[in-house]
Design an enzyme around this catalytic site. Sequence first.
Site, PDB file in Angstrom:
ATOM      1  N   ILE A   5       0.813  -1.227   0.000  1.00  0.00           N
ATOM      2  CA  ILE A   5       0.000   0.000   0.000  1.00  0.00           C
ATOM      3  C   ILE A   5       0.841   1.269   0.000  1.00  0.00           C
ATOM      4  O   ILE A   5       0.307   2.375  -0.043  1.00  0.00           O
ATOM      5  CB  ILE A   5      -0.964   0.031   1.208  1.00  0.00           C
ATOM      6  CG1 ILE A   5      -0.201  -0.088   2.530  1.00  0.00           C
ATOM      7  CG2 ILE A   5      -2.010  -1.062   1.086  1.00  0.00           C
ATOM      8  CD1 ILE A   5      -1.079   0.073   3.761  1.00  0.00           C
ATOM      9  N   GLY A   8       8.364   3.995  -0.385  1.00  0.00           N
ATOM     10  CA  GLY A   8       9.138   5.225  -0.399  1.00  0.00           C
ATOM     11  C   GLY A   8      10.605   4.925  -0.556  1.00  0.00           C
ATOM     12  O   GLY A   8      11.006   3.787  -0.832  1.00  0.00           O
ATOM     13  N   ALA A   9      11.416   5.963  -0.384  1.00  0.00           N
ATOM     14  CA  ALA A   9      12.864   5.790  -0.521  1.00  0.00           C
ATOM     15  C   ALA A   9      13.427   4.906   0.580  1.00  0.00           C
ATOM     16  O   ALA A   9      14.462   4.272   0.420  1.00  0.00           O
ATOM     17  CB  ALA A   9      13.546   7.147  -0.491  1.00  0.00           C
ATOM     18  N   GLU A  10      12.701   4.848   1.715  1.00  0.00           N
ATOM     19  CA  GLU A  10      13.240   4.150   2.882  1.00  0.00           C
ATOM     20  C   GLU A  10      12.574   2.817   3.173  1.00  0.00           C
ATOM     21  O   GLU A  10      13.212   1.904   3.691  1.00  0.00           O
ATOM     22  CB  GLU A  10      13.094   5.059   4.111  1.00  0.00           C
ATOM     23  CG  GLU A  10      13.738   4.494   5.362  1.00  0.00           C
ATOM     24  CD  GLU A  10      13.483   5.343   6.586  1.00  0.00           C
ATOM     25  OE1 GLU A  10      12.302   5.550   6.904  1.00  0.00           O
ATOM     26  OE2 GLU A  10      14.451   5.785   7.211  1.00  0.00           O
ATOM     27  N   ALA A  11      11.283   2.696   2.850  1.00  0.00           N
ATOM     28  CA  ALA A  11      10.553   1.512   3.316  1.00  0.00           C
ATOM     29  C   ALA A  11       9.429   1.105   2.371  1.00  0.00           C
ATOM     30  O   ALA A  11       8.957   1.893   1.552  1.00  0.00           O
ATOM     31  CB  ALA A  11       9.977   1.788   4.702  1.00  0.00           C
ATOM     32  N   ILE A  13       5.550  -0.483   2.604  1.00  0.00           N
ATOM     33  CA  ILE A  13       4.431  -0.655   3.527  1.00  0.00           C
ATOM     34  C   ILE A  13       3.459  -1.664   2.921  1.00  0.00           C
ATOM     35  O   ILE A  13       3.018  -1.505   1.784  1.00  0.00           O
ATOM     36  CB  ILE A  13       3.677   0.674   3.771  1.00  0.00           C
ATOM     37  CG1 ILE A  13       4.665   1.818   4.047  1.00  0.00           C
ATOM     38  CG2 ILE A  13       2.674   0.513   4.907  1.00  0.00           C
ATOM     39  CD1 ILE A  13       5.445   1.697   5.301  1.00  0.00           C
ATOM     40  N   LYS A  20      -5.788  -8.293  10.273  1.00  0.00           N
ATOM     41  CA  LYS A  20      -5.429  -7.147   9.450  1.00  0.00           C
ATOM     42  C   LYS A  20      -4.508  -6.218  10.244  1.00  0.00           C
ATOM     43  O   LYS A  20      -4.825  -5.814  11.350  1.00  0.00           O
ATOM     44  CB  LYS A  20      -6.682  -6.395   9.001  1.00  0.00           C
ATOM     45  CG  LYS A  20      -6.402  -5.308   7.967  1.00  0.00           C
ATOM     46  CD  LYS A  20      -7.691  -4.727   7.418  1.00  0.00           C
ATOM     47  CE  LYS A  20      -8.267  -5.614   6.338  1.00  0.00           C
ATOM     48  NZ  LYS A  20      -9.402  -4.945   5.630  1.00  0.00           N
ATOM     49  N   ASP A 111       7.999  15.317   8.877  1.00  0.00           N
ATOM     50  CA  ASP A 111       7.283  15.329   7.595  1.00  0.00           C
ATOM     51  C   ASP A 111       5.805  15.572   7.876  1.00  0.00           C
ATOM     52  O   ASP A 111       4.934  14.794   7.484  1.00  0.00           O
ATOM     53  CB  ASP A 111       7.494  14.010   6.856  1.00  0.00           C
ATOM     54  CG  ASP A 111       7.085  14.075   5.385  1.00  0.00           C
ATOM     55  OD1 ASP A 111       6.879  15.202   4.879  1.00  0.00           O
ATOM     56  OD2 ASP A 111       6.973  13.011   4.753  1.00  0.00           O
TER      57      ASP A 111
END
Length: 204
Positions: A5, A8-11, A13, A20, A111
């Site tokens: 879902i 990003g540059a780091e992780a 998800i 769930k 952020d």
Amino acid sequence: MNKEIGRGAEAIITLEDNPKRVLKNRISKGYRIKEIDDELRKIRTRKEAKILQKLKGFTPKLISTDNLSKIEMEYIEGSLIKDIIDKQPLLGNEIGKQAGIMHDEDIIHGDLTTGNMILQKSEPGKQNTKRVLFIDFGLSINSTNVEDRAVDLHLFLESLESKHYKNKQRIWKEFLKGYNPKNKDEILKRLEIVELRGRNKAKY
């Protein structure tokens, strides 16, 4: 069935089933020396997990972490603030309250944008259970510095300018009503300096 879902540059998800939940996995960086990369991911994972524990009530609940690269969190059913705040500008007040509490806990989000906030869906059979929750503390730090708090607010203002410019003033006005950390006046004065610095940079 698990579903990606976010990335990003780091992780990465993913939404996990049965039960769930959300899994954040910090990915390794091939351009970094492995030992340095492993240590950085470990530090950032532990830091984010500690912040989720400290800010219980307006972040997803921490379920578990391996203290290396993975964080397992509560799945929040709701709407991203960026998708709804133009029609519900009064949400700015609640966002301000949360940000003030966070800053009084010496936590800087790093952020603070409307894309990193969720309005939780009301629980079935319960009234007034909607909450604004902050997500993605991957860039967060612990700090007592007024400048860092002002930069957090600057980032929020930038997100209003870029995504919600037609309603920026009203949302910001509501935010300021709710934002009441112990050193509010000092933070807002510093924000003026940060904003001026940003405008001067934009000229060149």
